[in-house]
Every structure is written in structure tokens, then in C-alpha cells.
Scaffold this active site. Structure first.
Site, PDB file in Angstrom:
ATOM      1  N   LYS A 127       0.846  -0.960  -0.048  1.00 47.24           N
ATOM      2  CA  LYS A 127      -0.091   0.075   0.072  1.00 47.24           C
ATOM      3  C   LYS A 127       0.868   1.227  -0.014  1.00 47.24           C
ATOM      4  O   LYS A 127       1.461   1.599   1.065  1.00 47.24           O
ATOM      5  CB  LYS A 127      -0.936   0.028   1.218  1.00 47.24           C
ATOM      6  CG  LYS A 127      -2.066  -1.124   1.099  1.00 47.24           C
ATOM      7  CD  LYS A 127      -1.979  -1.763   2.396  1.00 47.24           C
ATOM      8  CE  LYS A 127      -2.637  -3.299   2.267  1.00 47.24           C
ATOM      9  NZ  LYS A 127      -2.006  -4.292   3.171  1.00 47.24           N
ATOM     10  N   TRP A 152      -2.733   0.433  -4.110  1.00 41.73           N
ATOM     11  CA  TRP A 152      -2.406  -0.875  -3.873  1.00 41.73           C
ATOM     12  C   TRP A 152      -1.544  -1.415  -5.081  1.00 41.73           C
ATOM     13  O   TRP A 152      -2.152  -1.593  -6.009  1.00 41.73           O
ATOM     14  CB  TRP A 152      -3.646  -1.709  -3.666  1.00 41.73           C
ATOM     15  CG  TRP A 152      -4.495  -1.221  -2.401  1.00 41.73           C
ATOM     16  CD1 TRP A 152      -4.536  -0.019  -1.978  1.00 41.73           C
ATOM     17  CD2 TRP A 152      -5.220  -2.050  -1.460  1.00 41.73           C
ATOM     18  NE1 TRP A 152      -5.141  -0.237  -0.927  1.00 41.73           N
ATOM     19  CE2 TRP A 152      -5.656  -1.441  -0.321  1.00 41.73           C
ATOM     20  CE3 TRP A 152      -5.204  -3.513  -1.514  1.00 41.73           C
ATOM     21  CZ2 TRP A 152      -6.089  -1.991   0.780  1.00 41.73           C
ATOM     22  CZ3 TRP A 152      -5.809  -4.027  -0.484  1.00 41.73           C
ATOM     23  CH2 TRP A 152      -6.234  -3.227   0.556  1.00 41.73           C
TER      24      TRP A 152
END
Ligand code: AMP
Length: 560
Positions: free
Chosen positions: A446, A451
Site C-alpha cells: 500500500k 495498492w
């Protein structure tokens, strides 16, 4: 409940329990002369396998093993292990396949937790066993497995040596029927946090898994990995999810089987050649090791079909294997799932596409096999669409998934929250049913608001000509939360630094395949990447190593 029509069986109708003994019975009737081979030491035919299983059952029963007891095995892949995989469950006991690559403390933990009463110990592990014996709380007797002339060892409560005991035992045993829901096998997950967890499978589950694997790998045309003329050699240890259940499949189908003992890449190539092996399975790192073997350099492996699972199969490895004549097929599963869940399958639509598209699908986790249901859910447990885009946790149902963790009801309930088995993997599902594993939930990086899949990044980095092996992890960063960090093993005669890697990745960013935040600003060049006990990238260890290197400003590091 629906009021369906259920007709009671006729008087005397046999209620057929799905027991492992049925698998042994099936294989031996196809080809009486097919062999079970162990290195260059032993070869015998199926009738002998059945006879030796009966002898072992007699030895164990005479030693006091009763239905419900747990009998552990510490061995490399061998014909004896195969015999144990049958004889122990066939007398109603549970075989604990000990992961001999765990630390002694972890082995001790798993043996006490599993409540092992009897242990079969390969002579190579006598020292290890002696070191933990004093703290074993349930073991009563040991049995020695050995290839050496010396038929005894300093094992506490030693009953005797396997071959000597088998030779003296009766070759007949009347294996009784019992409840198909009886536990047959157990082993421990190599989880990255906390103690290993005990997974277990029943006779019914293993029989159904065996049928499922043989259908997935034997009857689906675009896969077609396994038929009765194949010669099987495992390269996934028998302690790792019972060699993915393939010894049961191979035995049910009566295949020639080759057991290599402790894995040595040079010897595996030799055995492959000598025994004309056509079917194997392994994790990617083991295949890489095999391809790097000296003996492999001038070898054309034409005709060898290998199932790759346990970790993502990247394109570079697929192509390297293909160039050596090996047909790779990706598959997906985990310890808790038997393991087979899915296998790369190309439908008519994909077969009609380009070779490049076909490879893209040959390396994905594939389509769930018969009887397997797969879905993806969000963090709140809502089902997400199978549109190839939506990412969520992969959840599963199949008749062979472990129904809990041994003596850990809370962890079992978490695994089965909402009536689906939670894999801990982030995946997409597409309209063709293809599962694409994006990452382990805990390994997704992250960075900023984005992501990034460590698996995607590993795949793209592995395509650089200088890269022999790569692992990507997220490293804590005060500004971005996490930043991707790549660990590389470089091919001989090549060089690469963080800057060259950035140049390599830039075109993928421009094509929209990769976020610009995914480019690592720091990498480390090492000679070896830490692996787990089953040969996977050990991302927990890697994170520890990186923080040490960063703290000491190690020379391994290369920074943008
Ligand atoms: P284990 O229980 O040690 O066998 O590990 C199972 C895990 O390996 C899965 O949950 C996945 O994260 C990973 N895995 C297995 N097969 C694949 C695959 N084909 N692609 C990506 N990851 C995989």
C-alpha cells in the site's frame, strides 16, 4: 428443507464408504508390472506395493497402533512414505506428515500438538529426533527407516527397523470398513505468524480430491497432464500437503511412480532421464533450481509436463522452461484446500487467440476444477462481480477443504467465516471463470493511496535479462505508508542497479500495466533469496533482512 424423495436402501445393500483403501485396490488392477521406484535402490510392482502395505499394517497393529491414533513420519520422498500414506489411514489411524524442514522447536510443537503416538524416523533425522525426544509428550514408540546397512540407531523406544519388521510380518491384512469421515491425514501449515496450525483431511475428502485431481488433470483437454501411461515423480515433498495428493492419484491410476528421496537437482535430472519421467509438480523456485542444475544445461526435457503451484508462475520462468521442452501448467491451492482448487485451462475462445494471450492464461491460477466453487468478496463479506476487474478475497467451497484447524476452534471458525473458506488471497475472477491471484492480502503493497501487487511487480522484473530471481515486498515508509522493495539475484556476467531497473519498468508504466508508484526506489542485490520450508519466497525473513541492511547501510543496497 425440501421434501425430496429419499428411498431407504434395500436390505443388504452395501453402503460404500469412500476410504483410501479403495484407491490402492483400483491402481493395482490396470498394469500388474508397473513399478514403484526409489532412487537406484528399490523397484517393485503394484502387487508388491499392496503386499507391503498389508505387512506394514500388521507391524503397526502388533506395535499397538489403534484406530484414531496418530502416527508420524519423518522422511524424504520414498516408497516407504507411499506405503505409510496407505497403511496408516487404512487401519483407521492418522498419518502426520512431519515437515522436516521446520525448525526443531516447530517440529516439537507440531508433534505434541498432533498428539503423535508413534514415529517413523529416517536415519538422517535421528540427531534431530534425539534433540527433541525429551520434550515429546505423547510419543510411545519409534521405528527406523534407513537405506544404510546399519539397521539400528540410538532412537528412544525403538521398535525396530522398517524392512526387518516388514519381512517378518504377514503379507495379508483384512482392512475393515469404517466411517468415511474419519481423519486420515494431518500436517501443519507453515503460517508466517504464530504457531503452525494443524490441517486435517478425512478419507472421504481425500478420495474426492483424488477424483477431482484426476478429472482436472486427466480429462480436461486443454490441460491433459496425466494418463495411465505417464511416469510420475513428485518434486513437491510428501510432507507438503501429501505431495499435493498426487501419490494417491498416481496409485489409483496405476502409474509408474519414481520417488527421489532428498531433492538434489543434479540427481533429479538423472532420475528423470533414467526412469523416463513425464509428469511432475513443484513450486517455481524448485523448477528454477532444476533448470540451473549443471546436468540440465545440455538437456532437452521434451515430454516432461510439470504442474506449477504454491506461488505465482511468472512469464520468464514459463518461457525458460518451454525453451527446454518442458510443458508447464499453473495450478492453485493451499494447505487447507487439499490442495487442488484450480488449474490453468484454455477454452475455445483462448485457444483461438495469439500465443502471447495463451501464455497469459497458462500462467494464471486457472479455472476451478469440478466440484469447486469460487467467489470473491470485499472486506464486508459482499460478493463482487466476476468481471476480471473487481479485486477481493478469494473464498472457496469444495467437498475436500479442511473443515477446521486441529484443536483450534476459534481459528477454524475464522477460516470458515460465513460458510466459505477464506484463502487470504486477493484475486479477480473473470467471465470465463479464471482466477487471477493478485497477491496474498498481507503482501499487497500500500503506497500512497495505491495498492500494488508484489506478484505483478515480480513478474515484470523477472523479464529483465539480468534477473535470475526476484522477490518484492512492501517496506514501511514514513511518507508513503509503504514502498516496494525488490530483492534480486543477478545472472552471471550481468549487472543491474535501481536506475536500470527503473528504465526496465518505465515502459510498463507508460503502457498502463503498472502504477508509477510501483517502481522501487531501492533494491538489494544478493546471492540468494530466503525461502520457506517448502521453497517459497520467505517474505517475512526478507522484510527482516531489509530492515537490517537499511539500518547498517549495507553494500547490498542500490538506491535511485
Ligand atoms: P501453502 O498453504 O503453503 O501451500 O500456501 C498456499 C498459498 O500459496 C496460497 O494461499 C497462495 O497465496 C499461494 N499460491 C498457491 N498457488 C498459487 C498460484 N498458482 N498463484 C499464486 N499464488 C499461489
Amino acid at each position: 428443507m425440501l421434501q425430496t424423495r429419499v428411498i431407504p436402501p434395500a436390505e443388504g445393500a452395501y453402503q460404500y464408504p469412500l476410504l483410501i483403501k479403495r484407491l490402492l485396490m483400483s491402481g493395482s488392477r490396470y498394469e500388474k508390472t508397473r513399478e514403484i521406484v526409489y532412487r537406484d535402490q528399490v523397484r517393485y510392482t503394484y502387487p508388491t506395493l499392496s503386499e507391503r502395505v498389508a505387512r506394514l499394517a500388521n507391524v503397526l497393529t502388533a506395535a499397538g497402533v489403534k484406530a484414531g491414533d496418530t502416527v508420524a513420519v519423518m522422511d524424504w520422498d520414498s516408497h516407504r512414505y507411499l506405503e505409510c500414506m496407505f497403511a496408516i489411514p487404512m487401519i483407521g489411524a492418522v498419518i502426520h506428515t512431519i515437515n522436516v524442514r521446520l525448525s526443531p522447536e516447530q517440529i516439537l510443537y507440531t508433534m505434541n500438538h498432533a498428539e503423535d503416538r508413534f514415529v517413523l524416523v529416517n536415519s538422517e533425522f535421528v540427531g534431530l529426533y534425539q534433540a527433541i525426544a525429551g520434550n515429546l509428550s505423547t510419543v510411545e514408540k519409534t521405528l527406523l527407516l534407513t537405506d544404510t546397512a546399519e539397521k539400528t540407531a540410538e532412537l528412544p523406544n525403538l521398535l525396530g527397523e522398517y524392512e526387518t519388521l516388514l519381512a517378518a510380518a504377514s503379507p495379508e491384512y483384512d482392512f475393515e470398513d469404517f466411517d468415511e469421515n474419519s481423519v486420515a491425514t494431518t500436517f501443519y501449515t507453515t503460517g508466517t505468524t504464530g504457531n503452525p496450525k494443524g490441517v486435517y483431511f478425512t478419507h472421504r475428502q481425500l478420495v474426492l480430491h483424488t477424483m477431482g485431481v484426476s478429472t482436472s488433470m486427466g480429462a480436461i483437454d486443454s490441460v491433459r497432464l496425466l494418463g495411465t501411461n505417464d511416469v510420475y515423480m513428485p518434486i513437491t515433498p510428501m510432507f507438503h500437503v501429501h505431495a499435493w495428493g498426487l501419490p494417491y492419484v498416481a496409485t489409483m491410476l496405476g502409474l509408474k511412480q519414481v520417488y527421489p528421496g532428498r531433492y538434489d537437482p543434479e540427481y533429479l535430472v538423472e532420475l528423470w532421464r533414467r526412469e523416463k519421467v513425464t509428469f511432475s509438480h513443484c513450486v517455481p523456485t524448485i523448477l528454477q533450481m532444476l533448470l540451473n542444475a549443471k546436468a540440465a544445461q545440455d538437456t532437452d526435457f521434451g515430454g516432461w509436463k510439470i504442474v506449477i503451484g504454491g506461488s505465482a508462475l511468472n512469464r520468464a520462468l514459463y518461457e525458460a522452461a518451454k525453451a527446454k521442452g518442458i510443458q508447464l501448467t499453473a495450478a492453485y491451492g493451499m494447505s487447507e484446500t487439499g490442495p487442488l482448487v484450480s488449474c490453468a485451462h484454455l477454452n475455445d475462445e483462448l485457444m483461438a487467440g495469439t500465443e502471447d494471450e495463451r501464455i497469459t492464461y497458462r500462467i494464471k491460477a486457472g479455472v476451478p476444477g469440478p466440484l469447486v466453487e469460487a467467489a470473491i468478496i470485499d472486506a464486508e463479506g459482499n460478493f463482487l462481480p466476476a468481471d476480471g476487474e473487481s479485486q477481493g478475497e478469494l473464498v472457496l467451497r469444495a467437498p475436500w477443504l479442511t473443515e477446521g484447524y486441529f484443536n483450534e476452534p476459534q481459528k477454524g471458525a475464522e477460516l470458515w467465516h460465513g460458510g466459505w473458506l477464506h484463502t487470504g488471497d486477493v484475486a479477480t475472477l473473470d467471465s470465463m471463470g479464471v482466477i487471477d491471484i493478485r497477491d496474498r492480502i498481507k503482501d499487497v503493497i500500500k503506497t500512497g493511496g495505491e495498492w500494488i501487487s508484489s506478484l505483478d511487480l515480480e513478474d515484470l522484473i523477472s523479464r529483465h535479462a539480468a534477473v535470475r530471481e526476484v522477490a518484492v515486498v512492501g517496506i514501511a515508509d514514513p511518507q508513503w505508508g509503504e514502498r516496494p522493495f525488490a530483492l534480486l539475484v543477478i545472472r552471471e556476467g550481468h549487472q543491474i542497479g535501481a536506475r536500470e531497473l527503473k528504465e526496465h519498468l518505465k515502459p510498463f508504466v507508460e503502457l498502463g500495466h503498472l502504477s508509477k508508484w510501483a517502481i522501487p526506489s531501492q533494491i538489494a542485490l544478493v546471492t540468494e533469496i530466503p525461502k520457506t520450508s517448502v521453497g517459497k519466497l520467505d517474505k517475512k525473513r526478507i522484510r527482516i533482512d531489509i530492515s537490517e541492511w537499511q539500518a547498517t547501510n549495507s553494500t547490498f543496497l542500490s538506491t535511485l
